[in-house]
Design a protein around this motif. Structure first.
Motif, mmCIF file in Angstrom:
data_model
loop_
_atom_site.group_PDB
_atom_site.id
_atom_site.type_symbol
_atom_site.label_atom_id
_atom_site.label_comp_id
_atom_site.label_asym_id
_atom_site.label_seq_id
_atom_site.Cartn_x
_atom_site.Cartn_y
_atom_site.Cartn_z
ATOM 1 N N LEU A 16 0.828 -1.207 0.000
ATOM 2 C CA LEU A 16 0.000 0.000 0.000
ATOM 3 C C LEU A 16 0.865 1.262 0.000
ATOM 4 O O LEU A 16 0.557 2.240 -0.697
ATOM 5 N N LEU A 17 1.944 1.241 0.763
ATOM 6 C CA LEU A 17 2.851 2.397 0.780
ATOM 7 C C LEU A 17 3.528 2.581 -0.575
ATOM 8 O O LEU A 17 3.693 3.713 -1.048
ATOM 9 N N ALA A 18 3.907 1.474 -1.212
ATOM 10 C CA ALA A 18 4.510 1.565 -2.540
ATOM 11 C C ALA A 18 3.509 2.112 -3.558
ATOM 12 O O ALA A 18 3.853 2.946 -4.408
ATOM 13 N N ALA A 19 2.258 1.654 -3.482
ATOM 14 C CA ALA A 19 1.230 2.170 -4.389
ATOM 15 C C ALA A 19 0.986 3.657 -4.153
ATOM 16 O O ALA A 19 0.799 4.432 -5.099
ATOM 17 N N ALA A 20 0.997 4.066 -2.878
ATOM 18 C CA ALA A 20 0.806 5.491 -2.571
ATOM 19 C C ALA A 20 1.956 6.323 -3.121
ATOM 20 O O ALA A 20 1.753 7.438 -3.628
ATOM 21 N N ALA A 21 3.185 5.797 -3.019
ATOM 22 C CA ALA A 21 4.339 6.533 -3.556
ATOM 23 C C ALA A 21 4.240 6.691 -5.067
ATOM 24 O O ALA A 21 4.554 7.754 -5.622
ATOM 25 N N TRP A 22 3.790 5.638 -5.763
ATOM 26 C CA TRP A 22 3.624 5.727 -7.214
ATOM 27 C C TRP A 22 2.493 6.678 -7.589
ATOM 28 O O TRP A 22 2.502 7.275 -8.680
ATOM 29 N N ALA A 23 1.493 6.824 -6.710
ATOM 30 C CA ALA A 23 0.339 7.675 -7.029
ATOM 31 C C ALA A 23 0.610 9.155 -6.778
ATOM 32 O O ALA A 23 -0.142 9.999 -7.271
ATOM 33 N N VAL A 24 1.665 9.472 -6.021
ATOM 34 C CA VAL A 24 1.939 10.873 -5.686
ATOM 35 C C VAL A 24 2.102 11.756 -6.922
ATOM 36 O O VAL A 24 1.504 12.838 -7.008
ATOM 37 N N PRO A 25 2.898 11.366 -7.939
ATOM 38 C CA PRO A 25 3.020 12.248 -9.116
ATOM 39 C C PRO A 25 1.695 12.517 -9.819
ATOM 40 O O PRO A 25 1.450 13.637 -10.280
ATOM 41 N N PHE A 26 0.822 11.514 -9.891
ATOM 42 C CA PHE A 26 -0.470 11.705 -10.540
ATOM 43 C C PHE A 26 -1.366 12.634 -9.724
ATOM 44 O O PHE A 26 -2.109 13.445 -10.291
ATOM 45 N N VAL A 27 -1.308 12.510 -8.404
ATOM 46 C CA VAL A 27 -2.100 13.395 -7.551
ATOM 47 C C VAL A 27 -1.638 14.838 -7.715
ATOM 48 O O VAL A 27 -2.445 15.766 -7.837
ATOM 49 N N ILE A 28 -0.323 15.047 -7.723
ATOM 50 C CA ILE A 28 0.210 16.404 -7.904
ATOM 51 C C ILE A 28 -0.170 16.941 -9.284
ATOM 52 O O ILE A 28 -0.506 18.129 -9.433
ATOM 53 N N LEU A 29 -0.144 16.089 -10.294
ATOM 54 C CA LEU A 29 -0.511 16.496 -11.654
ATOM 55 C C LEU A 29 -1.952 17.009 -11.698
ATOM 56 O O LEU A 29 -2.222 18.087 -12.246
ATOM 57 N N VAL A 30 -2.877 16.264 -11.105
ATOM 58 C CA VAL A 30 -4.280 16.671 -11.105
ATOM 59 C C VAL A 30 -4.492 17.902 -10.240
ATOM 60 O O VAL A 30 -5.266 18.802 -10.590
ATOM 61 N N MET A 31 -3.792 17.976 -9.103
ATOM 62 C CA MET A 31 -3.928 19.135 -8.217
ATOM 63 C C MET A 31 -3.546 20.422 -8.927
ATOM 64 O O MET A 31 -4.269 21.432 -8.869
ATOM 65 N N ILE A 32 -2.408 20.408 -9.611
ATOM 66 C CA ILE A 32 -1.951 21.617 -10.293
ATOM 67 C C ILE A 32 -2.878 21.966 -11.450
ATOM 68 O O ILE A 32 -3.147 23.143 -11.718
ATOM 69 N N ASP A 38 -3.374 32.202 -10.308
ATOM 70 C CA ASP A 38 -2.679 32.944 -9.259
ATOM 71 C C ASP A 38 -2.283 32.046 -8.104
ATOM 72 O O ASP A 38 -1.192 32.176 -7.532
ATOM 73 N N GLU A 39 -3.129 31.093 -7.741
ATOM 74 C CA GLU A 39 -2.795 30.163 -6.665
ATOM 75 C C GLU A 39 -1.674 29.226 -7.076
ATOM 76 O O GLU A 39 -0.860 28.817 -6.247
ATOM 77 N N MET A 40 -1.627 28.907 -8.350
ATOM 78 C CA MET A 40 -0.561 28.045 -8.854
ATOM 79 C C MET A 40 0.797 28.708 -8.678
ATOM 80 O O MET A 40 1.793 28.064 -8.345
ATOM 81 N N LEU A 41 0.879 30.017 -8.879
ATOM 82 C CA LEU A 41 2.151 30.722 -8.773
ATOM 83 C C LEU A 41 2.565 30.959 -7.331
ATOM 84 O O LEU A 41 3.754 30.974 -7.028
ATOM 85 N N PRO A 48 -5.649 22.581 -3.707
ATOM 86 C CA PRO A 48 -6.345 23.768 -4.246
ATOM 87 C C PRO A 48 -7.457 24.218 -3.307
ATOM 88 O O PRO A 48 -8.267 23.414 -2.840
ATOM 89 N N GLN A 49 -7.487 25.513 -3.008
ATOM 90 C CA GLN A 49 -8.539 26.057 -2.155
ATOM 91 C C GLN A 49 -9.898 26.029 -2.845
ATOM 92 O O GLN A 49 -10.927 25.879 -2.190
ATOM 93 N N GLN A 50 -9.898 26.174 -4.139
ATOM 94 C CA GLN A 50 -11.107 26.034 -4.939
ATOM 95 C C GLN A 50 -10.745 25.382 -6.267
ATOM 96 O O GLN A 50 -9.690 25.639 -6.838
ATOM 97 N N GLN A 241 1.816 29.443 -17.384
ATOM 98 C CA GLN A 241 0.525 28.881 -16.994
ATOM 99 C C GLN A 241 0.655 27.365 -16.887
ATOM 100 O O GLN A 241 0.190 26.613 -17.756
ATOM 101 N N TRP A 242 1.284 26.925 -15.815
ATOM 102 C CA TRP A 242 1.544 25.507 -15.657
ATOM 103 C C TRP A 242 0.265 24.718 -15.408
ATOM 104 O O TRP A 242 0.232 23.504 -15.647
ATOM 105 N N ASN A 243 -0.775 25.364 -14.904
ATOM 106 C CA ASN A 243 -2.033 24.647 -14.743
ATOM 107 C C ASN A 243 -2.610 24.225 -16.091
ATOM 108 O O ASN A 243 -3.184 23.142 -16.228
ATOM 109 N N VAL A 244 -2.439 25.070 -17.125
ATOM 110 C CA VAL A 244 -2.900 24.715 -18.471
ATOM 111 C C VAL A 244 -2.037 23.579 -19.035
ATOM 112 O O VAL A 244 -2.545 22.641 -19.665
#
Length: 276
Positions: A16-32, A38-41, A48-50, A241-244
């Motif tokens: 489970l910890l290994a799966a969570a580590a592999w999922a971190v980049p995808f979570v960050i990708l979707v978050m950004i 403005d929040e991205m910068l 994300p607050q919204q 515009q890294w979110n785009v």
């Protein structure tokens, strides 16, 4: 009888910890991708607050005159065409190599293995010259032909290992019933190759879908830009515009991720090899 123990719990916890580590980049990708500009910068790593979905329509419109929808269509046509050609030709070739006993079969198999070892970049210039002389540079048939040649050694290598596990009894029974070799392959052998076919389709499909170097060279100046090249063009136009940019990456990985989830059972069976 299976007994759940502390060792089993520890093993599951590690997985489970290994799966969570592999999922971190995808979570960050979707978050950004879901963050406002403005929040991205100001705070790119926090939640994300919204949620802001406006970056996805902007990414879909594309840049440099190429929409992401057109690039998605181009990537789909090239990938699907290449996978179909690889499966159709590679399966037959591997079957002939395995069933042809003697030095010739081993020699042909050795040539395919050498094709995996040698870097394909050595033949990029002559391949481009040949495709240009044939009028296939920057076209669907040219790219499908190119990827079929580049990935054929890997395809034959994967199919060969699986075909060797198939017993000849099925084929011999088919011959007794009066079937020809091609009928035996189509009706008997190829259905048994379904697990490894899924493996070949996923591996080669991901390679073609994500490839950037070959597509940048052979599709340069043509309207058939693919997703990796289209996403790369975002970096120049939307550099701040890294979110785009991340929204474009999310759109690019969704089709191949969905295909993998659908074919994952057959993929695992193809890696384990053999039939029951």
């Amino acid at each position: 009888m299976f007994k759940y123990s502390y060792r089993t719990f520890g093993r599951e916890l590690v997985f489970l910890l290994a799966a969570a580590a592999w999922a971190v980049p995808f979570v960050i990708l979707v978050m950004i991708a879901l963050k406002p500009g403005d929040e991205m910068l100001t705070d790119p790593t926090s939640l994300p607050q919204q949620l802001d979905f406006s970056s996805f329509p902007q990414a879909w419109e594309g840049s440099s005159g190429v929409s992401l929808g057109a690039a998605l269509l181009n990537s789909t046509v090239i990938t699907v065409g290449s996978v179909i050609a690889l499966v159709a030709i590679g399966s037959i070739c591997a079957y002939v190599v395995v069933r042809r006993e003697g030095r010739m079969g081993k020699g042909i198999y050795g040539l395919f293995v050498a094709g995996i070892i040698l870097p394909f970049q050595l033949g990029i210039v002559p391949a481009y010259a040949v495709l240009r002389e044939l009028g296939l540079a920057g076209t669907y048939p040219g790219m499908i032909l190119l990827y079929t040649g580049l990935l054929m050694p890997l395809t034959v290598f994967l199919y060969t290992g699986f075909v060797r596990t198939l017993p000849k009894d099925y084929e011999e029974a088919s011959y007794v019933d009066g079937a020809s070799r091609i009928q035996t392959f189509i009706r008997i052998v190829f259905p048994l190759l379904r697990p490894i076919t899924a493996t070949v389709a996923v591996l080669t499909g991901v390679m073609v879908w994500n490839d950037f170097f070959v597509q940048l060279i052979f599709l340069s100046g043509s309207p058939l830009q693919t997703l990796p090249v289209a996403v790369y063009s975002f970096v120049g136009e939307y550099v701040s515009q890294w979110n785009v940019i991340f929204a474009a990456v999310v759109i690019a990985i969704l089709p191949v991720l969905a295909f993998y989830l659908i074919a994952q059972k057959q993929l695992i069976q193809g890696f384990t090899g053999g039939i029951k």
